[in-house]
Design a protein around this motif. Structure first.
Motif, PDB file in Angstrom:
ATOM      1  N   HIS A  54       0.835  -1.204   0.000  1.00 37.34           N
ATOM      2  CA  HIS A  54       0.000   0.000   0.000  1.00 37.34           C
ATOM      3  C   HIS A  54       0.873   1.259   0.000  1.00 37.34           C
ATOM      4  O   HIS A  54       0.476   2.284  -0.555  1.00 37.34           O
ATOM      5  N   ASP A  89       1.716   2.118  -3.469  1.00 39.73           N
ATOM      6  CA  ASP A  89       0.619   2.840  -4.117  1.00 39.73           C
ATOM      7  C   ASP A  89       0.655   4.330  -3.779  1.00 39.73           C
ATOM      8  O   ASP A  89       0.375   5.176  -4.631  1.00 39.73           O
ATOM      9  N   HIS A 131       1.877   7.841  -6.673  1.00 38.22           N
ATOM     10  CA  HIS A 131       0.886   8.870  -6.988  1.00 38.22           C
ATOM     11  C   HIS A 131       1.183  10.221  -6.341  1.00 38.22           C
ATOM     12  O   HIS A 131       0.339  11.106  -6.345  1.00 38.22           O
ATOM     13  N   ALA A 151      -4.964   4.978  -1.106  1.00 39.85           N
ATOM     14  CA  ALA A 151      -3.990   3.884  -1.049  1.00 39.85           C
ATOM     15  C   ALA A 151      -3.951   3.125   0.273  1.00 39.85           C
ATOM     16  O   ALA A 151      -3.697   1.921   0.278  1.00 39.85           O
TER      17      ALA A 151
END
Length: 180
Positions: free
Chosen positions: A38, A41, A45, A147
């Motif tokens: 996670h 993620d 971004h 996320a």
């Protein structure tokens, strides 16, 4: 002899200039759970810049997994995979992305520390007190919310403002409690 000294001086000046462009921010070691998928993620971004009342803060390289930094000098640091906090007496705020953050202010070091509450893995932001932390939290909150999975824990009460300016003081009050 003079030519060698001049060449050495130019070499040192060039090295200093290149190093001064945007040196890597040292954040080693990585957070304990930095390898959580996670966190990956979150990291892919992140924005290249953050807006602040002091201008645009540019993303910088770091030397630790699941970390990010913005500004020169560094004004904002994100660490994903930090220890998940339990119930706490720290004040709690919520950003526009719906993420709860436990808030601490260290007047001596002039740093705000915000740690996600109710997310696993947890993320932590350190923000210079020269900046408005609410602006930074709101810019990164959507990536964090998308996320990092919720744990079901929520803050039982939140501060009126991110900085606590709309409340009585920085004195911690019981805030987060587990639900469900």
């Amino acid at each position: 002899m003079k030519a060698r000294a001049l060449a050495a001086a130019i070499g040192i000046a060039a090295a200093a200039l290149l190093a001064g462009c945007a040196p890597t921010v040292t954040l080693h070691p990585a957070p304990p759970h930095a390898n959580d998928r996670h966190c990956a993620d979150v990291m892919v971004h992140l924005p290249d810049t953050l807006d602040s009342q002091n201008g645009v803060l540019v993303h910088r390289e770091t030397d630790a997994q699941s970390t990010a930094a913005w500004g020169d000098p560094t004004s904002v640091i994100l660490s994903c995979g930090v220890r998940v906090p339990g119930p706490s007496a720290l004040p709690c705020v919520q950003d526009t992305g719906g993420v709860y953050w436990l808030r601490q202010k260290n007047a001596k070091t002039k740093i705000w520390t915000f740690t996600t509450f109710g997310r696993d893995p947890a993320a932590q932001l350190t923000i210079s007190t020269r900046l408005s932390p609410g602006v930074v939290l709101d810019q990164l909150g959507n990536q964090i919310a998308a996320a990092l999975p919720k744990t079901g824990h929520v803050c039982s009460s939140t501060e009126d403002t991110v900085t606590g300016g709309g409340t009585s003081s920085d004195t911690p009050t019981p805030s987060p409690t587990p639900t469900g």
